[in-house]
Each structure stands twice: as structure tokens, then as C-alpha cells.
Design a protein around this motif. Sequence first.
Motif, PDB file in Angstrom:
ATOM      1  N   CYS A 128       0.860  -1.188   0.000  1.00 58.46           N
ATOM      2  CA  CYS A 128       0.000   0.000   0.000  1.00 58.46           C
ATOM      3  C   CYS A 128       0.892   1.231   0.000  1.00 58.46           C
ATOM      4  N   PHE A 150     -14.295   7.052   2.662  1.00 51.01           N
ATOM      5  CA  PHE A 150     -13.161   6.201   2.338  1.00 51.01           C
ATOM      6  C   PHE A 150     -11.899   7.045   2.144  1.00 51.01           C
ATOM      7  N   ILE A 152      -7.340   6.305   1.641  1.00 48.31           N
ATOM      8  CA  ILE A 152      -6.293   5.310   1.414  1.00 48.31           C
ATOM      9  C   ILE A 152      -5.841   4.731   2.752  1.00 48.31           C
ATOM     10  N   TYR A 154      -7.972   2.827   4.526  1.00 47.80           N
ATOM     11  CA  TYR A 154      -9.191   2.494   5.273  1.00 47.80           C
ATOM     12  C   TYR A 154      -9.423   0.988   5.223  1.00 47.80           C
ATOM     13  N   MET A 162     -17.306  -4.151   2.392  1.00 48.75           N
ATOM     14  CA  MET A 162     -16.782  -3.150   1.476  1.00 48.75           C
ATOM     15  C   MET A 162     -17.753  -2.898   0.316  1.00 48.75           C
ATOM     16  N   GLU A 188     -11.410  -4.138  -7.772  1.00 45.34           N
ATOM     17  CA  GLU A 188     -11.205  -2.879  -8.490  1.00 45.34           C
ATOM     18  C   GLU A 188     -12.473  -2.530  -9.251  1.00 45.34           C
ATOM     19  N   PHE A 200     -11.743   2.962  -7.836  1.00 42.52           N
ATOM     20  CA  PHE A 200     -11.545   2.485  -6.468  1.00 42.52           C
ATOM     21  C   PHE A 200     -10.841   1.132  -6.526  1.00 42.52           C
ATOM     22  N   ALA A 202      -9.042  -1.928  -3.980  1.00 39.68           N
ATOM     23  CA  ALA A 202      -8.838  -2.450  -2.629  1.00 39.68           C
ATOM     24  C   ALA A 202      -8.147  -3.800  -2.716  1.00 39.68           C
ATOM     25  N   TYR A 212      -8.429  -3.550   2.548  1.00 36.40           N
ATOM     26  CA  TYR A 212      -8.054  -2.167   2.792  1.00 36.40           C
ATOM     27  C   TYR A 212      -8.025  -1.407   1.463  1.00 36.40           C
ATOM     28  N   VAL A 213      -8.258  -0.097   1.527  1.00 33.65           N
ATOM     29  CA  VAL A 213      -8.281   0.747   0.337  1.00 33.65           C
ATOM     30  C   VAL A 213      -6.852   0.994  -0.120  1.00 33.65           C
ATOM     31  N   LYS A 214      -6.540   0.562  -1.323  1.00 32.72           N
ATOM     32  CA  LYS A 214      -5.198   0.723  -1.873  1.00 32.72           C
ATOM     33  C   LYS A 214      -5.097   1.985  -2.723  1.00 32.72           C
ATOM     34  N   PHE A 216      -7.786   5.301  -4.334  1.00 34.63           N
ATOM     35  CA  PHE A 216      -9.139   5.845  -4.446  1.00 34.63           C
ATOM     36  C   PHE A 216      -9.080   7.228  -5.073  1.00 34.63           C
TER      37      PHE A 216
END
Length: 450
Positions: A128, A150, A152, A154, A162, A188, A200, A202, A212-214, A216
Motif C-alpha cells: 500500500c 473512504f 487510502i 481504510y 466493502m 477494483e 476504487f 482495494a 483495505y483501500v489501496k 481511491f
Amino acid sequence: MAMKFVVYCGGKWEVVDGRLEYVVQADSVRRGFETSTTVSYSTFLKNLSESTGLQNITRVSYKISNFNDPIDIVDDSDLTFLSKIGETNPLELFKLYVVEDQVGSSAGSSNFFKCPDLNANVFPEDECNVYNKSGVTDNVNCPVGNKSQFYIGYIFRNKQEMKIELGKMCLSESFSYKVDRSSKTRYEVSCIEENCEWNFKAASRESCDVFYVKHFNNNHTCSKTQTYPHMRQANPMVVGSLLVEQFKDSGRIYRSTEIVKDFRIKEKVNLTYMQAWRGKCNALELLQGSSSSSFAELPVYCYNLEKVNPGTVTQIRTDSESRFEMLFVAIGAVIRSFVRNLRPLIIIDAAHLKGEFKGTMFLAVGMDGNNQILPIGYGIGKSEDGESWTWFLSKLKECIGEHPELAIISDRAASIQLAVRLVFPRSFHGLCCRHLMVNLRLPSKKKKGI
């Protein structure tokens, strides 16, 4: 049962960027701590002090992942509340924040750092790429000033959560997305408009279900005016999660047509009747559980029913493969009232169920001196046949015993007549006048055309 903690000490609570955070010095030590869920508050503090070497503890707090503010433990009731959470999450590793004395330095000092939150980024830089030069996760406090929740880094508990949160955002902002890639470790999506830059991404760790958000990009380059009447993101899970609060009021009848109208007004989304109906079913399942899980908890329900109602009789009948077949329930207080006070009259009938598993509900009621109905026994079976009625009436006979002047009233179902002759051979069996009147009514003659 034991609860496991990671104890953070040597810090204090300060307001950082508008949020209450636990700040510690760079050389602070984190300790492990384990305690039973049944200890008292004083024993808890004593064990915590002995295990971690902390003295003069003035405040003990913890955080829940979906609640930003800390929750203090000041007495036995607070500890009991935490213990109940621990019992429902036996594998959870909780974070415990301890304040001993007032720390001299302020939160803004370079010697103090914000303690990692329960929803902070815990993934390495190669998975990440969200680190800035100071080594702190970028956009950690982004939700304070961002329209979207959201950011990055999260973290979601699982992929299902999600997707639900993404669907809620789409409904609130009136746009749709398409799935570009979906697997156990990646998810994605991008805006449904081809030239829009909104996207987006993840990812998850292979060792757990957490996503987790990679990446956004929350900027739309499309007009967002080309909304679709029936959004693909308005699926039962998303609609149901938005309807949970409305269905907590058990006294309200919330129809699918009303759901369609409310979503058109509040969310500016046109749901179909079936979308609303499936969302309603999902919301009820979130509150009440699924039918399958309810059947699995039936033995526990019967046990508790007998425990709190002395004299109550419950019986579950299963087949050779331990699958549910029939259920019989008779409340103890009602049995005693019938035997001691009511006239020796029982009215029996069955009704077909319309739930997921269908079936038939069997009911036997009595009547008091004011002709008011008192349910003596009830049960559930597969169908209204002779075998089911015989089993149900045999269990009823075990509760009320043999009565020489007992009268049983029912309709003209052949299965009931067979069961009454087998189980209550000495009792009078009469037919319901209402059923006789309906069944004997002659159909009106149709006029013949000339």
C-alpha cells in the motif's frame, strides 16, 4: 473465558486534528495482558498493574473499531460490558489504553506520536504505497474534510462489508460503477461512464478476510447527470442495510410500495418493487437472522422456554438424518389453567405457512367462561396428514391427560378424524358449525343461455 489485550501505556488523551487520540512518547512500551471475563473491576486493575508493571493507574480505556471515541472502564458494569463484547468475539485482540499520571509534554511535541488507531493502516509499504516522507500514513484523518468516508488505508472487515459501503456511496451520490477486477485478494471498480476518472481499488491479505483501500480517486470527470432509473448497486444487501433502522420499530408495517416511494424522495433512486421487496427481506434477516439459523437455534429456544416457564413441554421430532420434521410446544401456565379451570373443550385446526420453508402450523385452543381463546398447544409440521395430527395430539394428551368428558371440535378433515379416533377414542368429536355451513352451501345456479 479469557480476553487478550495489547496494553498501551506512557501516554494520555489529546485532541488531534479534531479527534480524541491517545498520544505516546517514541520510547513507549506495549505489553501483552490476558484476563478472565468474570473478574471484578478491582481485580482487573490489580492484575493489569502486576502484569505490566504499571503504577498509579488513573484511567483505563479501549476503542471499538466502528466507534471513534474511547470507552472508559471505571467500574464493574463497564468491565461487564467489555466482557460481553469479548465473549462474542473470542478471537479478538483488544487494545487497552492506560493513563498513569499527567504527561508533561503536549500532543504537538515532536517527542509524542499518535497511537495507532483500530482503523489505521497496518500494511507494509510495498502493498500500500500511501506513505509520505515522515513515514505517517497519508490521509489518515481524511474523513473529517472529505465528502466520502473512504481514504487510502481504510480497512473493511471483509469484502462483503466493502461492497455494501460502496453501494451506499453510489446511491447517495447518484452514480453507478462497474467491476473491473474481483478476486479473493483484489477488488477494483470504476465509474460506469467510459471516460470518467473515478476509480476504487482495494486489496486484502491472504491470511485474513480484511480488505483495505489501496487507491481511491473520488473525482468524477463525467457529468453524473446520466443516472440510471434502476441502479445496479441497489441490490438487496445495500437496500437492506439502509432499511435496518426503519424495521427496528416492530409495530410499523413498512410495505414495499412505501420503500419505493421513500427511496425516490430521499435517495433520488427509482427502485423496482422487487428490489424493494428483496431489500426488505435482507433488512429483516439482518435484524432477526435467517430462517436456517433460526431452525438451528430451535433446541436452545425450547430449553430456555422450559427453564423460564415451569411445566412447559416442548418436543422436537427429527428424521434419521437429524433433520427437522415437527415441533410441539405447550406452555406450563396454560396447561394448568386448562386442567384446573376451563371447560373440557378443545378446538383444533391447522394453517399453511408461507415462509421460506412452508409447512403447516397445528393449533389446539380452549375457551374460558367469557368465550375467550386460550392456546393450549401449538406446533409445526410438514403437512396436514394423519401422521402429523396423530403425533401432535399424542403430545397434547401427554400434557392434559385423559378426560372422560372431553370434547374436540374441528373441521371435516379426514386426517383429523383418524388422529382423534387413535389418540382420544373415548372423547366426543364434533364438527365446527361454521365449516358445515360453508361446505353445505349449495352453489348458485347459472342461467342457461337461450
